[in-house]
Design an enzyme around this catalytic site. Sequence first.
Site, PDB file in Angstrom:
ATOM      1  N   LYS A   1       0.858  -1.179   0.000  1.00  0.00           N
ATOM      2  CA  LYS A   1       0.000   0.000   0.000  1.00  0.00           C
ATOM      3  C   LYS A   1       0.891   1.224   0.000  1.00  0.00           C
ATOM      4  CE  LYS A   1      -4.385   1.234   0.235  1.00  0.00           C
ATOM      5  NZ  LYS A   1      -5.610   0.589  -0.265  1.00  0.00           N
TER       6      LYS A   1
ATOM      7  N   ASP B   1      -7.087   4.639  -4.325  1.00  0.00           N
ATOM      8  CA  ASP B   1      -7.703   4.524  -2.996  1.00  0.00           C
ATOM      9  C   ASP B   1      -8.278   5.910  -2.721  1.00  0.00           C
ATOM     10  OD1 ASP B   1      -7.725   2.571  -0.471  1.00  0.00           O
ATOM     11  OD2 ASP B   1      -7.338   4.565   0.317  1.00  0.00           O
TER      12      ASP B   1
HETATM   13  P1  NDP Z   1     -12.827   8.222  -2.477  1.00  0.00           P
HETATM   14  O1  NDP Z   1     -11.746   9.210  -2.292  1.00  0.00           O
HETATM   15  O2  NDP Z   1     -13.404   8.015  -3.824  1.00  0.00           O
HETATM   16  O3  NDP Z   1     -14.050   8.552  -1.476  1.00  0.00           O
HETATM   17  C1  NDP Z   1     -13.848   8.616  -0.107  1.00  0.00           C
HETATM   18  C2  NDP Z   1     -15.153   9.039   0.550  1.00  0.00           C
HETATM   19  O4  NDP Z   1     -15.023   8.912   1.954  1.00  0.00           O
HETATM   20  C3  NDP Z   1     -15.479  10.501   0.293  1.00  0.00           C
HETATM   21  O5  NDP Z   1     -16.872  10.689   0.299  1.00  0.00           O
HETATM   22  C4  NDP Z   1     -14.828  11.199   1.492  1.00  0.00           C
HETATM   23  O6  NDP Z   1     -15.416  12.445   1.820  1.00  0.00           O
HETATM   24  C5  NDP Z   1     -15.060  10.192   2.589  1.00  0.00           C
HETATM   25  N1  NDP Z   1     -13.963  10.296   3.570  1.00  0.00           N
HETATM   26  C6  NDP Z   1     -12.656  10.070   3.346  1.00  0.00           C
HETATM   27  N2  NDP Z   1     -11.933  10.303   4.449  1.00  0.00           N
HETATM   28  C7  NDP Z   1     -12.817  10.676   5.387  1.00  0.00           C
HETATM   29  C8  NDP Z   1     -12.699  11.041   6.741  1.00  0.00           C
HETATM   30  N3  NDP Z   1     -11.503  11.074   7.353  1.00  0.00           N
HETATM   31  N4  NDP Z   1     -13.842  11.343   7.409  1.00  0.00           N
HETATM   32  C9  NDP Z   1     -15.048  11.307   6.804  1.00  0.00           C
HETATM   33  N5  NDP Z   1     -15.216  10.982   5.507  1.00  0.00           N
HETATM   34  C10 NDP Z   1     -14.124  10.671   4.817  1.00  0.00           C
HETATM   35  O7  NDP Z   1     -12.240   6.848  -1.878  1.00  0.00           O
HETATM   36  P2  NDP Z   1     -12.735   5.352  -2.149  1.00  0.00           P
HETATM   37  O8  NDP Z   1     -14.209   5.328  -2.325  1.00  0.00           O
HETATM   38  O9  NDP Z   1     -11.876   4.763  -3.186  1.00  0.00           O
HETATM   39  O10 NDP Z   1     -12.341   4.641  -0.777  1.00  0.00           O
HETATM   40  C11 NDP Z   1     -13.235   4.562   0.338  1.00  0.00           C
HETATM   41  C12 NDP Z   1     -12.808   3.452   1.267  1.00  0.00           C
HETATM   42  O11 NDP Z   1     -12.808   2.205   0.553  1.00  0.00           O
HETATM   43  C13 NDP Z   1     -11.407   3.576   1.865  1.00  0.00           C
HETATM   44  O12 NDP Z   1     -11.412   3.018   3.159  1.00  0.00           O
HETATM   45  C14 NDP Z   1     -10.564   2.700   0.956  1.00  0.00           C
HETATM   46  O13 NDP Z   1      -9.384   2.244   1.580  1.00  0.00           O
HETATM   47  C15 NDP Z   1     -11.540   1.560   0.697  1.00  0.00           C
HETATM   48  N6  NDP Z   1     -11.272   0.747  -0.478  1.00  0.00           N
HETATM   49  C16 NDP Z   1     -11.211   1.313  -1.726  1.00  0.00           C
HETATM   50  C17 NDP Z   1     -10.981   0.527  -2.825  1.00  0.00           C
HETATM   51  C18 NDP Z   1     -11.031   1.070  -4.218  1.00  0.00           C
HETATM   52  O14 NDP Z   1     -11.020   0.266  -5.158  1.00  0.00           O
HETATM   53  N7  NDP Z   1     -11.109   2.383  -4.414  1.00  0.00           N
HETATM   54  C19 NDP Z   1     -10.720  -0.913  -2.687  1.00  0.00           C
HETATM   55  C20 NDP Z   1     -10.908  -1.436  -1.352  1.00  0.00           C
HETATM   56  C21 NDP Z   1     -11.146  -0.599  -0.299  1.00  0.00           C
HETATM   57  P3  NDP Z   1     -14.640  13.799   1.450  1.00  0.00           P
HETATM   58  O15 NDP Z   1     -14.728  13.912  -0.044  1.00  0.00           O
HETATM   59  O16 NDP Z   1     -15.372  14.858   2.167  1.00  0.00           O
HETATM   60  O17 NDP Z   1     -13.223  13.621   1.927  1.00  0.00           O
END
Ligand code: NDP
Length: 449
Positions: free
Chosen positions: A130, A170
């Site tokens: 990662k 991510d």
């Molecule tokens: P994105 O950046 O596309 O979206 C993240 C979302 O979560 C946004 O709505 C963001 O809001 C919110 N968010 C992020 N950090 C925080 C925080 N500290 N507090 C509150 N809200 C938060 O990321 P992904 O959708 O790709 O990833 C989301 C999760 O899924 C993560 O845990 C990631 O590790 C996991 N994941 C992702 C994969 C992938 O293929 N993308 C694969 C497997 C797991 P805001 O815009 O306001 O920051």
Amino acid sequence: MSARLDERLERIYQEVTHRNPGESEFHQAVHEVLETLGPVVAKYPELAEHKVIQRVCEPERQIIFRVPWQDDRGEIHINRAFRVEFNSALGPYKGGMRFHPSVYLGIIKFLGFEQVFKNGLTGMPIGGGKGGSDFDPKGRSDDEIMRFCQSLMTELYRYLGEYTDVPAGDIGVGERELGFLFGQYKRITNRYESGVLTGKGLAWGGSCARKEATGYGTVYFLQEMLKARGDDLDGKTCVISGSGNVAIYAMSKAMQHGAKVIACSDSAGIIVDEQGLDLARIKRIKEIERRRISAYADEVSSARHIAGGNLWEIPCDVALPCATQNELDGKDAKRLIENGCIAVAEGANMPTTPEGVRLFQEAKIAYGPGKAANAGGVATSALEMQQNASRDSWTFEHTEQRLREIMIDIHRNCHETAEEFGMPGDYVSGANIAGFLKVSKAMMAMGVI
Ligand code: NDP
């Protein structure tokens, strides 16, 4: 931390915390796995003898570097970036890059550690790694994002390769960022090495269904958990945290299967619409216009935005945490259970605190941990690597079908492993043990490495 460890595992845990001070998320992820390995070391004493657990807890390589870049006004910024190459027993290091101001070594290590077992569970030939940076992409122009990505790759490229280490997206890293990263890798190396990154655009080596895969896969896992209890998603109300890549496609698949999604969020607040959210509008606001989720409530009269609101207070049948780590604590879990929630599947990595997990398990609701439930993203990345290696591209239908089969298989594996080790219905133990056994058998076969 929650459950007690047996003496031998407690010693290993103490050693990990001592060697990695101040990395609370990494400690939490290690503890959560060790908690479930008691029956495994009892059944396979050779694993303890060969110190496989200690080896699994120590990354093979950790890279930390400076990323200097200039903003649109010419001001210089210095960020810090990380790549933790955790374990390559099953294949090249594989795992996403995260751009978020909260990123530090402890977060990247927890994510890399989880990734090792998750990738083992997929049954694909991929190791775990990662990376990421404390860079905050919010409010940055496309040019600034490009300059940052180019600077980062100017250092990172030397550690990557389709047989060595293959990053993906991510939090904060999607197709736009991967395009800039891939462009710079290609430029520096003078190689069109498609398999060095996954999550690429469809026009330049990406796979159909990769963008959708994590969210879709989470819902497939959820459906399997419900099916095992003689239930399904049809007519269920659902709340989903986040509104990024994983949340949007979990929402899409849940809706396709008859669920009514009534709330989602971003880091500023939540939106709620009891009539059901409009997916096309959310996609436009988030994917095209890159605005805050509050914009949805400005456009839709039946919806309301609650700044700083707590999503888990909204009564629902199913909760899908799809934002970030430790976003759902014991208090939230209690509230969800009291409000009649019957299932939780994690699209995010480690979104539920140890106390929350314990409460879900005690209440015997269907609880699918991220390691298993969100493995569809990395599994489809491995399918992208497979297509790149054979210079082929599959249809959406074919790729989605493969994803679905993989998720069904992961569910079956977790379910059966939990039963075999005397903990029926415990997907946390099932996922940890099945993932650990897969990796540790490969490590044992390769000698002391
Ligand atoms: P994105 O950046 O596309 O979206 C993240 C979302 O979560 C946004 O709505 C963001 O809001 C919110 N968010 C992020 N950090 C925080 C925080 N500290 N507090 C509150 N809200 C938060 O990321 P992904 O959708 O790709 O990833 C989301 C999760 O899924 C993560 O845990 C990631 O590790 C996991 N994941 C992702 C994969 C992938 O293929 N993308 C694969 C497997 C797991 P805001 O815009 O306001 O920051």
